[in-house]
Design a protein around this motif. Structure first.
Motif, PDB file in Angstrom:
ATOM      1  N   ASP A  98       0.831  -1.213   0.000  1.00  0.00           N
ATOM      2  CA  ASP A  98       0.000   0.000   0.000  1.00  0.00           C
ATOM      3  C   ASP A  98       0.864   1.261   0.000  1.00  0.00           C
ATOM      4  O   ASP A  98       0.505   2.262  -0.612  1.00  0.00           O
ATOM      5  CB  ASP A  98      -0.944   0.007   1.203  1.00  0.00           C
ATOM      6  N   LYS A 102       0.563   4.059  -2.782  1.00  0.00           N
ATOM      7  CA  LYS A 102       0.313   5.458  -2.414  1.00  0.00           C
ATOM      8  C   LYS A 102       1.376   6.365  -3.021  1.00  0.00           C
ATOM      9  O   LYS A 102       1.073   7.471  -3.481  1.00  0.00           O
ATOM     10  CB  LYS A 102       0.273   5.614  -0.899  1.00  0.00           C
ATOM     11  N   ASP A 125       1.881  12.135   5.666  1.00  0.00           N
ATOM     12  CA  ASP A 125       0.581  11.563   5.296  1.00  0.00           C
ATOM     13  C   ASP A 125       0.345  10.230   6.002  1.00  0.00           C
ATOM     14  O   ASP A 125      -0.760   9.964   6.486  1.00  0.00           O
ATOM     15  CB  ASP A 125       0.479  11.350   3.778  1.00  0.00           C
ATOM     16  N   LEU A 126       1.370   9.392   6.059  1.00  0.00           N
ATOM     17  CA  LEU A 126       1.241   8.086   6.716  1.00  0.00           C
ATOM     18  C   LEU A 126       0.961   8.245   8.203  1.00  0.00           C
ATOM     19  O   LEU A 126       0.137   7.518   8.765  1.00  0.00           O
ATOM     20  CB  LEU A 126       2.500   7.247   6.504  1.00  0.00           C
ATOM     21  N   THR A 128      -0.551  10.765   9.596  1.00  0.00           N
ATOM     22  CA  THR A 128      -1.937  11.237   9.680  1.00  0.00           C
ATOM     23  C   THR A 128      -2.911  10.081   9.497  1.00  0.00           C
ATOM     24  O   THR A 128      -3.895   9.958  10.235  1.00  0.00           O
ATOM     25  CB  THR A 128      -2.193  12.336   8.633  1.00  0.00           C
ATOM     26  N   ILE A 129      -2.632   9.211   8.529  1.00  0.00           N
ATOM     27  CA  ILE A 129      -3.481   8.037   8.280  1.00  0.00           C
ATOM     28  C   ILE A 129      -3.482   7.124   9.503  1.00  0.00           C
ATOM     29  O   ILE A 129      -4.525   6.624   9.922  1.00  0.00           O
ATOM     30  CB  ILE A 129      -2.999   7.284   7.019  1.00  0.00           C
ATOM     31  N   ALA A 132      -5.550   8.698  12.283  1.00  0.00           N
ATOM     32  CA  ALA A 132      -6.977   8.639  11.953  1.00  0.00           C
ATOM     33  C   ALA A 132      -7.504   7.212  12.080  1.00  0.00           C
ATOM     34  O   ALA A 132      -8.609   6.991  12.573  1.00  0.00           O
ATOM     35  CB  ALA A 132      -7.212   9.172  10.545  1.00  0.00           C
ATOM     36  N   GLN A 133      -6.729   6.241  11.648  1.00  0.00           N
ATOM     37  CA  GLN A 133      -7.154   4.843  11.713  1.00  0.00           C
ATOM     38  C   GLN A 133      -7.272   4.396  13.162  1.00  0.00           C
ATOM     39  O   GLN A 133      -8.198   3.680  13.528  1.00  0.00           O
ATOM     40  CB  GLN A 133      -6.164   3.959  10.950  1.00  0.00           C
ATOM     41  N   GLU A 140     -10.485   0.761   6.646  1.00  0.00           N
ATOM     42  CA  GLU A 140      -9.817   1.520   5.598  1.00  0.00           C
ATOM     43  C   GLU A 140      -8.404   1.890   6.053  1.00  0.00           C
ATOM     44  O   GLU A 140      -8.204   2.399   7.155  1.00  0.00           O
ATOM     45  CB  GLU A 140     -10.608   2.785   5.263  1.00  0.00           C
ATOM     46  N   ASN A 141      -7.432   1.618   5.229  1.00  0.00           N
ATOM     47  CA  ASN A 141      -6.016   1.924   5.490  1.00  0.00           C
ATOM     48  C   ASN A 141      -5.455   1.206   6.715  1.00  0.00           C
ATOM     49  O   ASN A 141      -4.421   1.613   7.252  1.00  0.00           O
ATOM     50  CB  ASN A 141      -5.799   3.430   5.631  1.00  0.00           C
ATOM     51  N   LYS A 142      -6.116   0.152   7.153  1.00  0.00           N
ATOM     52  CA  LYS A 142      -5.664  -0.575   8.346  1.00  0.00           C
ATOM     53  C   LYS A 142      -4.251  -1.122   8.167  1.00  0.00           C
ATOM     54  O   LYS A 142      -3.399  -0.968   9.045  1.00  0.00           O
ATOM     55  CB  LYS A 142      -6.648  -1.707   8.649  1.00  0.00           C
ATOM     56  N   ALA A 145      -1.603   1.731   7.930  1.00  0.00           N
ATOM     57  CA  ALA A 145      -1.346   2.286   9.264  1.00  0.00           C
ATOM     58  C   ALA A 145      -0.491   1.321  10.084  1.00  0.00           C
ATOM     59  O   ALA A 145       0.465   1.739  10.760  1.00  0.00           O
ATOM     60  CB  ALA A 145      -2.669   2.566   9.979  1.00  0.00           C
TER      61      ALA A 145
END
Length: 194
Positions: A98, A102, A125-126, A128-129, A132-133, A140-142, A145
């Protein structure tokens, strides 16, 4: 002292900087079944990507070499293959894919060809992801992250347990004197290695 014990000591010293899942893997007294070791394999090209990723986290400075010089490109996949259960290895490997996807989506280039400035943007960005995760607990994006958090953890553990990390990035006394847990550091002084 065995490598696993040294890593436990470094993890303990890094405290809150290491995720609970990494602490769990290091502090569990289990041995992976043979069928779970090396569940996922990485190429030499992948090791170069790990080295570049780690070097963004711990870059070379005027006083010490960075993560790449400490051999983190080999250390990260070795730890993942030898110490983490198959489910975690699979999630990490998917997150690694991923990351590369990305990179292509955001910059139109593979991770290895990104400029250092683009790698830093991607790292932000990573992070932040991952944050958020963690808050949303969504699927999503598990894997992305999980990859970011685990690769960051292994970078810190590997670097600060390496010769470079212990002798160049931190103060080092071969035969220490008395222990003083409440010593004052001068501005710009390195923290002490144990």
């Amino acid at each position: 002292m065995h490598r696993r014990e040294a890593l436990k000591n470094v993890a303990f010293l890094l405290g809150g900087a290491i995720s609970a899942s990494t602490m769990g893997v290091l502090f569990e007294s289990f041995t992976l079944p043979e069928n779970e070791k090396n569940f996922v394999n990485y190429s030499l090209e992948d090791e170069k990507i790990f080295a570049e990723f780690a070097d963004i986290i711990v870059p070379t400075t005027k006083t010490s070499a960075g993560a790449k010089a400490a051999g983190l490109g080999k250390f990260i996949p070795m730890m993942m293959k030898d110490c983490y259960p198959a489910t975690m290895q699979t999630s990490f490997a998917q997150g690694f894919k991923d990351l590369q996807a990305k990179s292509m989506k955001d910059f139109g280039k593979s991770y290895i060809t990104l400029t250092p400035a683009d790698r830093k943007k991607l790292m932000i960005d990573l992070r932040t992801i991952a944050l958020a995760q963690k808050e949303s607990k969504s699927e999503e994006n598990k894997d992305l992250a999980y990859f970011f958090i685990t690769a960051r953890d292994l970078t810190l553990l590997g670097y600060y347990s390496s010769e470079i990390g212990c002798t160049k990035a931190r103060e080092y006394v071969l035969i220490p004197g008395r222990y003083d847990g409440n010593t004052t550091l001068k501005p710009g002084q390195k923290s002490w290695a144990t």
